[in-house]
Design an enzyme around this catalytic site. Structure first.
Site, PDB file in Angstrom:
ATOM      1  N   ASP A   1       0.746  -1.619   0.081  1.00 31.65           N
ATOM      2  CA  ASP A   1      -0.005  -0.157  -0.236  1.00 31.65           C
ATOM      3  C   ASP A   1       0.828   1.107   0.005  1.00 31.65           C
ATOM      4  OD1 ASP A   1      -2.269   1.639  -0.128  1.00 31.65           O
ATOM      5  OD2 ASP A   1      -3.329   0.628   2.328  1.00 31.65           O
TER       6      ASP A   1
ATOM      7  N   ALA B   1     -11.622   2.994   0.259  1.00 32.25           N
ATOM      8  CA  ALA B   1     -12.653   3.827   1.987  1.00 32.25           C
ATOM      9  C   ALA B   1     -13.659   3.090   1.952  1.00 32.25           C
ATOM     10  CB  ALA B   1     -12.778   5.636   1.610  1.00 32.25           C
TER      11      ALA B   1
ATOM     12  N   CYS C   1     -13.098 -24.226  17.888  1.00 31.02           N
ATOM     13  CA  CYS C   1     -12.371 -24.736  16.668  1.00 31.02           C
ATOM     14  C   CYS C   1     -11.452 -25.756  16.626  1.00 31.02           C
ATOM     15  CB  CYS C   1     -11.120 -23.259  16.798  1.00 31.02           C
ATOM     16  SG  CYS C   1     -10.251 -23.340  14.714  1.00 31.02           S
TER      17      CYS C   1
HETATM   18  N1  GUN Z   1      -6.907   0.879   3.036  1.00 29.29           N
HETATM   19  C1  GUN Z   1      -7.529   0.966   3.428  1.00 29.29           C
HETATM   20  N2  GUN Z   1      -8.721   2.007   2.960  1.00 29.29           N
HETATM   21  C2  GUN Z   1      -7.560   1.925   1.940  1.00 29.29           C
HETATM   22  C3  GUN Z   1      -7.831   3.414   0.898  1.00 29.29           C
HETATM   23  O1  GUN Z   1      -8.678   3.476  -0.061  1.00 29.29           O
HETATM   24  N3  GUN Z   1      -6.531   3.007  -0.320  1.00 29.29           N
HETATM   25  C4  GUN Z   1      -5.662   2.672   0.109  1.00 29.29           C
HETATM   26  N4  GUN Z   1      -4.481   2.805  -0.192  1.00 29.29           N
HETATM   27  N5  GUN Z   1      -5.693   1.838   1.174  1.00 29.29           N
HETATM   28  C5  GUN Z   1      -5.936   1.653   2.404  1.00 29.29           C
HETATM   29 ZN    ZN Z   2      -8.240 -21.920  16.432  1.00 27.66          ZN
END
Ligand code: GUN
Ligand code: ZN
Length: 490
Positions: free
Chosen positions: A90, A194, A277
């Site tokens: 990211d 988002a 589990c």
């Molecule tokens: N991680 C959680 N939501 C988002 C997003 O909207 N954009 C990015 N780049 N990372 C995220």
């Molecule tokens: Zn477990």
């Protein structure tokens, strides 16, 4: 360039796919465990043992810390994490959305991701929160699109895959338009951004709207990532709507809060008397031992990863068998907000029906919501294919007198009435309630009224074999070519 995503099996809008990255092929749907480059309880090299095929980390966190940055630039991202499989990074957009600003530009972070050898890079999109004014959502979406176009120019088509995050807040028209524009530019995967605030506040029905709108703007064969979705309770739902990739920080964050994940929801470990589990953690510890363990956080993180990937396999098996909607309907009964989401999903049955394979495993009626399934809608839309002439008996189960009629039709909620010859054909071979509920009867009566309207010259006799007094039955009885007969004995 040929597509780097191949679809090998489908159910509803969900699919099993294969995404080709520079460090190998990833089978989807799957979850990418989030790796924190600063501290990590479960090592990246161990993630394969839980079933992980791809990891995700944050290039901005690496960039910001000199020691990490230098090592990543010198030896590469894979050496930094000591992991040779596919890794997505990211961009720092999340930090942007939380802290308001970041110390990098879009160009800098794209360049950095390429230099450290990321498999899938993400530009610096703007995650616009839900419910902001339309003008803000639109302006931020336009800036995001400009940045994504700039990133696309920087990244050649054959190395690092490039993600194109879809934004647009809670405005379906912006989401769909954004997705359409990004499709024209061409990205390798499409994250829906988002959505974390929606999930944190249990607004799963609104999440369904965001996913459906964004999907409608994309080529249906494009791979989709639901950004920040890591709770296994909602995988089946999101996959049925066409999401392929998820990322989970939840396994670690929940563990830190002493929370134990299951596919039905979450327990606080201190409330557990039993461990429901059979993962290696849960069979080697009692609930008491788990609570008191010095490494409780690590044990919980491991259990959370096991159940997360267990659910991934459950979802994949459901796609394989063609009973994903049955799994979705089960999972959506874990929480009333999930049930809201299920109902919301079936408001899109018309769209889902276009993507759903025409034939799959036996339709199981799982509750009133099943009356709105795409298969039921499709049956209703194809009623004009039945041409019925002369006398027609409509009955639920066989009766002796049926040889007296030109046609025998089966009445089966939630579908309605159809010629006996089709009884074994999907989806009419469905397993349904012995005593139909209100919703399935309503749907079946509506379709039967429509059938009678479409065949004005046929003369229908409807043998009511249960004690139903649904209001629509009166309407049926009032039609010119329709007689309702109540049967107790046959
Ligand atoms: N991680 C959680 N939501 C988002 C997003 O909207 N954009 C990015 N780049 N990372 C995220
Ligand atoms: Zn477990």
């Amino acid at each position: 360039m040929s597509s780097r995503f191949d679809i090998i099996h489908k159910d509803v809008a969900g699919r099993i796919g294969r995404l080709t990255t520079p460090h190998g092929i990833v089978e989807t749907p799957t979850v990418m465990p989030v790796i924190n480059p600063n501290l990590q309880t479960v090592k990246p090299s161990e993630m394969k043992d839980f079933g992980a095929e791809i990891l995700i980390t944050n290039s901005y966190i690496i960039y910001r810390k000199e020691e990490l940055r230098e090592k990543a630039l010198k030896d590469g991202l894979h050496a930094l994490l000591d992991y040779e499989g596919p890794i997505m990074t990211d961009s720092g957009s999340f930090q942007l959305s939380v802290y308001g600003e970041v110390e990098i530009t879009n160009e800098m972070i794209i360049d950095f991701q390429q230099k450290i050898g990321t498999d899938i890079g993400v530009p610096l999109d703007i995650p616009t929160p839900p419910d902001v004014h339309f003008r803000r959502a639109e302006e931020e979406m336009e800036i995001t699109i400009e940045r994504l176009k700039a990133a696309r120019k920087m990244v050649a088509g054959d190395g690092m895959l490039l993600a194109g995050p879809v934004q647009g807040s809670t405005y379906p028209e912006l989401r769909e338009g954004c997705a359409r524009t990004l499709s024209e530019v061409g990205f390798d995967i499409y994250p829906f951004g988002a959505v974390v605030p929606l999930m944190e506040s249990y607004r799963y029905a609104d999440l369904v709207d965001v996913i459906a709108a964004s999907k409608k703007g994309l080529d249906p064969t494009a791979p989709v990532h639901l950004f920040g979705a890591g709770h296994p309770m909602m995988f089946a739902l999101a996959v049925a709507l066409g999401c392929d990739l998820f990322d989970s920080a939840a396994y670690a964050l929940y563990a830190k809060d002493r929370r134990y994940i299951t596919s039905r929801g979450t327990y606080h470990v201190d409330n557990l008397k039993y461990l429901p589990c059979s993962c290696p953690v849960c069979i080697s510890h009692s609930a008491e031992e788990l609570k008191k363990a010095h490494n409780c956080t690590e044990l919980l993180a491991r259990h959370n990863l096991y159940v997360t990937f267990g659910e991934v396999r459950e979802v994949k098996q459901a796609i394989w068998e063609g009973n994903l909607l049955e799994l979705v309907e089960q999972r959506c009964r874990s929480h009333p907000r999930m049930l809201d989401a299920l109902k919301q999903m079936y408001t899109y049955s018309g769209w889902l029906e276009e993507l759903d394979p025409a034939s799959k495993s036996t339709f199981f009626y799982c509750g009133p919501e099943s009356s709105k399934r795409p298969e039921v809608l499709r049956f209703g839309e194809q009623l004009d294919r039945f041409n019925i002439a002369g006398s027609a008996l409509i009955r639920s189960s066989p009766v002796k007198s049926e040889s007296l009629y030109d046609n025998v039709l089966v009445f089966k909620p939630p579908f309605g009435s159809y010629p006996l010859e089709l009884a074994e054909i999907y989806p009419l071979n469905a397993e349904v309630l012995r005593a139909p509920d209100h919703e399935s009867l309503e749907q079946a009566y509506l379709n039967t009224i429509r059938l009678a309207e479409l065949n004005p010259d046929a003369q229908f006799t409807f043998l009511v074999q249960d004690r139903s007094d649904h209001p629509l039955l009166k309407k049926l009885g009032g039609m010119d070519n329709f007689t309702v007969v109540y049967s107790q004995s046959e």
